[in-house]
Each structure stands twice: as C-alpha cells, then as structure tokens.
Design an enzyme around this catalytic site. Structure first.
Site, PDB file in Angstrom:
ATOM      1  N   ASP A   1      -6.114   9.138  10.006  1.00  0.00           N
ATOM      2  CA  ASP A   1      -5.020   8.744  10.233  1.00  0.00           C
ATOM      3  C   ASP A   1      -4.206   9.391  11.709  1.00  0.00           C
ATOM      4  OD1 ASP A   1      -4.035   6.924   8.212  1.00  0.00           O
ATOM      5  OD2 ASP A   1      -4.117   8.871   6.931  1.00  0.00           O
TER       6      ASP A   1
ATOM      7  N   GLU B   1       0.779  -1.204  -0.051  1.00  0.00           N
ATOM      8  CA  GLU B   1      -0.030  -0.110  -0.029  1.00  0.00           C
ATOM      9  C   GLU B   1       0.922   1.192  -0.069  1.00  0.00           C
ATOM     10  OE1 GLU B   1      -3.150   2.210   2.838  1.00  0.00           O
ATOM     11  OE2 GLU B   1      -2.624   0.234   3.460  1.00  0.00           O
TER      12      GLU B   1
END
EC number: 4.2.1.20
Length: 271
Positions: free
Chosen positions: A65, A54
């Site tokens: 995040d 990824e």
C-alpha cells in the site's frame, strides 16, 4: 443483521449478474476501524451504487500500500481497531444488498490459521477475501479453507505476471480476478497506467470471471477508461484520502456517485 445467504459464496454470481446486464462494476475500499462510525461509510457506498465493498483489515506493515492507505491503517490501529473488533461490527450491520470482501495481509490470516480466519469471516457475513501478498503457488491452504467456509478468494495479477501463471491465477480465483494496473503500490495517479489495458486483455483471454482493475484509479475519467478494458474498478486511495481529510459518509456517497455515472456511461470492454 447481515444476510447470511449473501455471504454464502455469492460474490461471483452477484458480479456476473450485474456485469451481464451491461453494468460497469464498482468496488470501493475502506479501512476498517478508521473512525468511530466507520460502518456508516459502508452504507453510503451501497447507496451510491457499489456492486461490492472491500473492507481492509489494518496491518502494521502494509508493504503493497502507498502512503495514503498506510496512514489509514496506522490511524485505525492507533484507535485500537482489531480484526475481531472489525468483524464484530460487520456482523452487527444490516444487509447492505451487496457482498462484503475483506482484504488483509497473510500474517493476519496465519495468526488464527486459515481455517479459523475464514470461518470468522463467514460468521461476520463476509463473502470474499483478498490477500495481496499471497502468491498463487502458496495459496492452496488458504483457498481450501476458504472453500470450506464459503468464502471466495480473489487472487491478484500484475502486468509482470507470465501468461501461464496468469491462467493459473484466473483458474484458482473465485468471485473475480483482481488486475493490478501497474507495478508499484496503491495510490492516486494522474492517469490510468498503459499497462492496465494490456493486462486486462490478457486476463480476459483466459477466463470469463469478472475482471476488476485496481491500484491508481482515482477519477471518473480513469474509471471510464478502465471500463473500456475491464469489467469494473476498485477504488481505494482516492476514498481514503478524503476520509483522512475529514470527509463524511455523504461526501463519499457524492464522490462515488460520480464514478458510478462514469461507469454507467462507458461501453463494455471491446465495444
């Protein structure tokens, strides 16, 4: 150069084949553009036994995040990293032998439009796409554009996702289903969340697609535990903390090798 055949919608076929052979799946994450030689990390990931990789496109407001990947995104942007630049560097890489999956926020997709964005991914040799802030009921335009470009969009499911929506996410995902192990942001955790097992089980009841657990998986022990419930793991913050601390590609290869060994020593889900 990146093998165009690998990028032609092969994430699910690749992961299924490895899963069906008994292998626990490992998808490490790296923020694109984080260092001048950031693509060397991708080579190290493949050498360590990654089954897919990824690559995050840095965004100025990465709301899902935690602090580590936020810091990595801000550092990459400060270096001048951009979507076009990152994709250009990916397009110049040799074939790694595993699919590349790009992750980003929907604002970056909208900047060029879903069709142009997915076409750019395809030209760069990217095979899959994760957009964590795009809910399934708003994903139609992007999933259509992705299908036209040969890109496989994996949708996210969380512990709070109702079962009917979970079935819809599993049906519309391509490549794999991304199971978010806990309610919250990405980041290292002391233990695998109890909600991870229950969510993975609910997903596995409605789909045969590979199920990867992410958010908070940081150690070989957590990877081993996750493998009891899912087909594999996504590891991000634990990698990016090491990169931010100055770890070189060989250091990350050694770390991922410990995760690879833990997954290889773990039984399949339900065994």
């Amino acid at each position: 150069m990146t093998n165009p055949a690998l990028a032609a919608g092969t994430v699910e076929r690749h992961l299924r084949a490895r899963r069906d052979s008994g292998r626990g799946l490992l998808m490490p994450y790296l923020t694109g553009g984080i260092t001048p030689g950031w693509t060397h990390y991708l080579r190290a990931f493949a050498a360590a036994g990654a089954d897919a990789i990824e690559v995050g496109l840095p965004f100025s407001d990465p709301t899902l995040d935690g602090v580590t990947i936020q810091q990595a995104s801000h550092m990459a942007l400060a270096r001048g990293a951009s979507t076009r630049g990152i994709l250009a560097e990916l397009s110049g890489m040799p074939d790694l032998g595993v699919p590349l999956v790009v992750s980003t926020y929907y604002n970056l997709v909208l900047h060029d439009g879903p069709g142009a964005f997915c076409a750019a991914l395809r030209r760069a040799g990217v095979a899959g796409l994760i957009v964590p802030d795009l809910p399934v009921h708003e994903a139609g335009e992007l999933t259509d554009a992705a299908a036209d470009a040969g890109i496989e969009p994996a949708l996210l499911a969380s512990p709070s996702t109702p079962q009917p929506r979970l079935a819809e996410i599993s049906r519309r995902s391509r490549g794999f289903v991304y199971a978010v192990s806990l309610m919250g942001t990405t980041g290292e955790r002391a233990a695998l969340a109890a909600s991870a097992a229950e969510l993975a089980g609910r997903i596995r009841r409605v789909t045969d697609r590979p199920v990867l657990l992410g958010f908070g998986i940081s150690t070989p022990e957590q990877a081993r535990e996750a493998r009891r419930h899912a087909d594999g793991v996504v590891v991000g913050a634990a990698i990016m903390r090491r990169v931010l601390d100055g770890a070189e590609p060989d250091d990350l290869r050694d770390f991922l090798a410990t995760l690879r060994q833990a997954l290889d020593a773990s039984p399949r889900p339900g065994v």
